[in-house]
Write a protein that holds these residues in place. Structure first.
Motif, PDB file in Angstrom:
ATOM      1  N   GLY A   1      39.008  -4.828  17.897  1.00 49.07           N
ATOM      2  CA  GLY A   1      38.275  -6.058  18.182  1.00 49.07           C
ATOM      3  C   GLY A   1      39.151  -7.265  18.410  1.00 49.07           C
ATOM      4  N   LYS A   2      40.429  -7.177  18.019  1.00 50.38           N
ATOM      5  CA  LYS A   2      41.331  -8.308  18.212  1.00 50.38           C
ATOM      6  C   LYS A   2      41.954  -8.272  19.604  1.00 50.38           C
ATOM      7  N   GLN A   3      42.127  -9.433  20.213  1.00 54.35           N
ATOM      8  CA  GLN A   3      42.851  -9.548  21.472  1.00 54.35           C
ATOM      9  C   GLN A   3      43.231 -11.005  21.684  1.00 54.35           C
ATOM     10  N   GLU A   4      44.410 -11.218  22.288  1.00 57.84           N
ATOM     11  CA  GLU A   4      44.927 -12.564  22.521  1.00 57.84           C
ATOM     12  C   GLU A   4      45.029 -12.904  24.002  1.00 57.84           C
ATOM     13  N   LEU A   5      45.127 -11.877  24.855  1.00 54.46           N
ATOM     14  CA  LEU A   5      45.417 -12.091  26.269  1.00 54.46           C
ATOM     15  C   LEU A   5      44.192 -11.819  27.142  1.00 54.46           C
ATOM     16  N   ASP A   6      44.016 -12.645  28.149  1.00 55.79           N
ATOM     17  CA  ASP A   6      43.049 -12.376  29.204  1.00 55.79           C
ATOM     18  C   ASP A   6      43.335 -10.976  29.758  1.00 55.79           C
ATOM     19  N   PRO A   7      42.346 -10.070  29.803  1.00 55.63           N
ATOM     20  CA  PRO A   7      42.602  -8.723  30.330  1.00 55.63           C
ATOM     21  C   PRO A   7      43.191  -8.705  31.736  1.00 55.63           C
ATOM     22  N   GLU A   8      42.959  -9.774  32.507  1.00 58.01           N
ATOM     23  CA  GLU A   8      43.534  -9.816  33.854  1.00 58.01           C
ATOM     24  C   GLU A   8      45.058  -9.897  33.797  1.00 58.01           C
ATOM     25  N   ILE A   9      45.599 -10.413  32.699  1.00 53.70           N
ATOM     26  CA  ILE A   9      47.057 -10.414  32.518  1.00 53.70           C
ATOM     27  C   ILE A   9      47.549  -8.969  32.420  1.00 53.70           C
TER      28      ILE A   9
ATOM     29  N   HIS B   1      43.680   1.923  19.726  1.00 54.89           N
ATOM     30  CA  HIS B   1      42.756   1.717  18.614  1.00 54.89           C
ATOM     31  C   HIS B   1      42.751   0.278  18.118  1.00 54.89           C
ATOM     32  N   SER B   2      43.940  -0.329  18.003  1.00 44.66           N
ATOM     33  CA  SER B   2      44.004  -1.626  17.334  1.00 44.66           C
ATOM     34  C   SER B   2      45.025  -2.589  17.922  1.00 44.66           C
ATOM     35  N   GLY B   3      45.596  -2.274  19.084  1.00 41.58           N
ATOM     36  CA  GLY B   3      46.567  -3.171  19.698  1.00 41.58           C
ATOM     37  C   GLY B   3      45.919  -4.145  20.667  1.00 41.58           C
ATOM     38  N   GLU B   4      46.737  -4.837  21.411  1.00 38.46           N
ATOM     39  CA  GLU B   4      46.232  -5.818  22.377  1.00 38.46           C
ATOM     40  C   GLU B   4      45.298  -5.187  23.393  1.00 38.46           C
ATOM     41  N   ILE B   5      45.547  -3.934  23.734  1.00 37.91           N
ATOM     42  CA  ILE B   5      44.728  -3.310  24.777  1.00 37.91           C
ATOM     43  C   ILE B   5      43.453  -2.677  24.236  1.00 37.91           C
ATOM     44  N   ASN B   6      43.194  -2.742  22.914  1.00 43.41           N
ATOM     45  CA  ASN B   6      42.101  -1.939  22.349  1.00 43.41           C
ATOM     46  C   ASN B   6      40.736  -2.301  22.923  1.00 43.41           C
ATOM     47  N   VAL B   7      40.461  -3.577  23.124  1.00 44.92           N
ATOM     48  CA  VAL B   7      39.145  -3.968  23.634  1.00 44.92           C
ATOM     49  C   VAL B   7      38.979  -3.590  25.103  1.00 44.92           C
TER      50      VAL B   7
ATOM     51  N   SER C   1      38.685   0.195  25.450  1.00 47.27           N
ATOM     52  CA  SER C   1      37.391   0.751  25.033  1.00 47.27           C
ATOM     53  C   SER C   1      36.303   0.458  26.054  1.00 47.27           C
ATOM     54  N   GLU C   2      36.470  -0.619  26.801  1.00 45.31           N
ATOM     55  CA  GLU C   2      35.487  -0.991  27.820  1.00 45.31           C
ATOM     56  C   GLU C   2      35.786  -0.359  29.174  1.00 45.31           C
ATOM     57  N   GLY C   3      36.937   0.287  29.301  1.00 46.05           N
ATOM     58  CA  GLY C   3      37.312   0.915  30.556  1.00 46.05           C
ATOM     59  C   GLY C   3      37.975  -0.017  31.541  1.00 46.05           C
ATOM     60  N   THR C   4      38.215  -1.261  31.124  1.00 47.34           N
ATOM     61  CA  THR C   4      38.907  -2.217  31.996  1.00 47.34           C
ATOM     62  C   THR C   4      40.368  -1.835  32.176  1.00 47.34           C
ATOM     63  N   ILE C   5      40.965  -1.314  31.094  1.00 51.16           N
ATOM     64  CA  ILE C   5      42.325  -0.784  31.113  1.00 51.16           C
ATOM     65  C   ILE C   5      42.241   0.708  30.816  1.00 51.16           C
ATOM     66  N   THR C   6      42.940   1.506  31.596  1.00 53.16           N
ATOM     67  CA  THR C   6      42.974   2.946  31.379  1.00 53.16           C
ATOM     68  C   THR C   6      44.421   3.402  31.221  1.00 53.16           C
TER      69      THR C   6
END
Length: 335
Positions: free
Chosen positions: A233-241, A257-263, A266-271
């Motif tokens: 659930g934690k994230q600091e960066l705009d996923p577009e970055i 699971h718990s890094g910057e890319i976790n959200v 999980s949403e499929g924005t990053i694979t």
């Protein structure tokens, strides 16, 4: 048979930055070569106290070109209790590291895990910065002026010629204290998140659960160490970055699971197709680091148990060399 007790001051005094960075890089290399044992981090959730405990065990074997080297084992027992500061005047995160002899199991040292975590996290960011930032990077932005920010600056300045530092924090007093701590060594000032993000290197070290660094603010060649996300659930960066960057991770299971890319993962924005490599792959030369001057790079750092063990090896070795720390007969086996 004596065990060394090393408090936070002892840990810091026995952790030379250059040796720490080298040891953490060696740990990434050992992991990539299959010379580590690192079970998944385990959690003990305590909702009644709004906190949790985390157990992080590991073993690693570091080999040099002649096949020699060293091995080490240990476990870090760490907690996260967000209410500690307000309710008990204690840090949110505490930790204890048990550093053991792999051959016999003897506990060689018990040391402060909180200081160790800060130091090894800075060292990991330095390793990534060394492989992913532009060669002449001279400006560093830091978002979040908490305890982790200090070792970020110390370690990154050891691998790049940092001259200018911009720190951004919602707490003006905390930002001012950070500036004061380094005013005699750097051209340093408090600024906005956008100003920090425009630097050659950016480290984000906040606990936020919604992005605070916008894509438009990041420089065309900025290298980002994403440190703050350490739970789902934690994230600091705009996923577009992340989508625009050469994305490097420390561990696939932990980052997803718990890094910057976790959200976004999980949403499929990053694979998986968006992940360039692990930092271990880059260290051993199985993947390229920075490939273009005008490319954003991101290191998603969740923190690995092998980093703790490598850092503890440095601290224990240095303390025995210097003859400091407090020995005690934990096992009752003294002559």
């Amino acid at each position: 048979m004596q065990t060394l007790l090393l408090d936070s001051d002892d840990v810091r005094a026995n952790a030379p930055t250059d040796r720490l960075i080298a040891a953490v890089e060696a740990a990434f290399e050992a992991d990539q070569r299959g010379d580590t044992r690192m079970p998944a981090k385990s959690y003990v959730d305590l909702p009644q106290y709004n906190g949790d405990f985390r157990s992080m065990p590991a073993y690693l074997r570091v080999r040099d070109d002649d096949g020699e080297g060293w091995d080490a084992a240990g476990v870090k027992w760490v907690n996260v209790h967000p209410d500690n500061r307000a309710d008990h005047d204690l840090p949110t995160v505490l930790g204890t590291m048990i550093y053991s002899d792999p051959e016999t199991g003897v506990p060689l040292a018990i040391m402060d895990g909180r200081e160790l975590t800060m130091l090894r996290t800075g060292a990991a960011a330095a390793v990534a910065t060394d492989h992913l930032a532009i060669e002449g990077a001279s400006s560093l932005g830091i978002v979040g002026a908490g305890v982790q920010s200090y070792t970020q600056l110390e370690a990154i300045a050891a691998v790049r010629p940092i001259e200018e530092v911009v720190v951004a924090d919602a707490d003006a007093e905390r930002a001012a204290a950070f500036v004061e701590a380094f005013a005699d060594r750097f051209e340093i000032r408090a600024g906005s998140i956008a100003e920090a993000a425009a630097c050659d290197v950016l480290s984000t070290v906040t606990p936020v659960e919604s992005p605070i660094v916008d894509r438009e603010a990041v420089g065309d060649h900025t290298h980002i160490n994403a440190i703050g996300a350490d739970a789902a659930g934690k994230q600091e960066l705009d996923p577009e970055i992340l989508r625009a960057a050469t994305l490097v991770i420390d561990d696939h299971e932990q980052t997803t699971h718990s890094g910057e890319i976790n959200v976004p993962y999980s949403e499929g924005t990053i694979t998986d197709a968006d992940i360039h490599a692990s930092i271990g792959e880059i260290v051993v030369g199985n993947a390229e680091g920075r490939t273009a001057a005008d490319r954003i790079t991101v290191f998603d750092s969740t923190g690995l148990a092998i980093q703790d063990v490598a850092a503890a090896h440095v601290v224990y070795t240095r303390s025995t060399e210097q003859g400091n720390g407090t020995p005690f007969d934990l096992l009752g086996l003294a002559d």
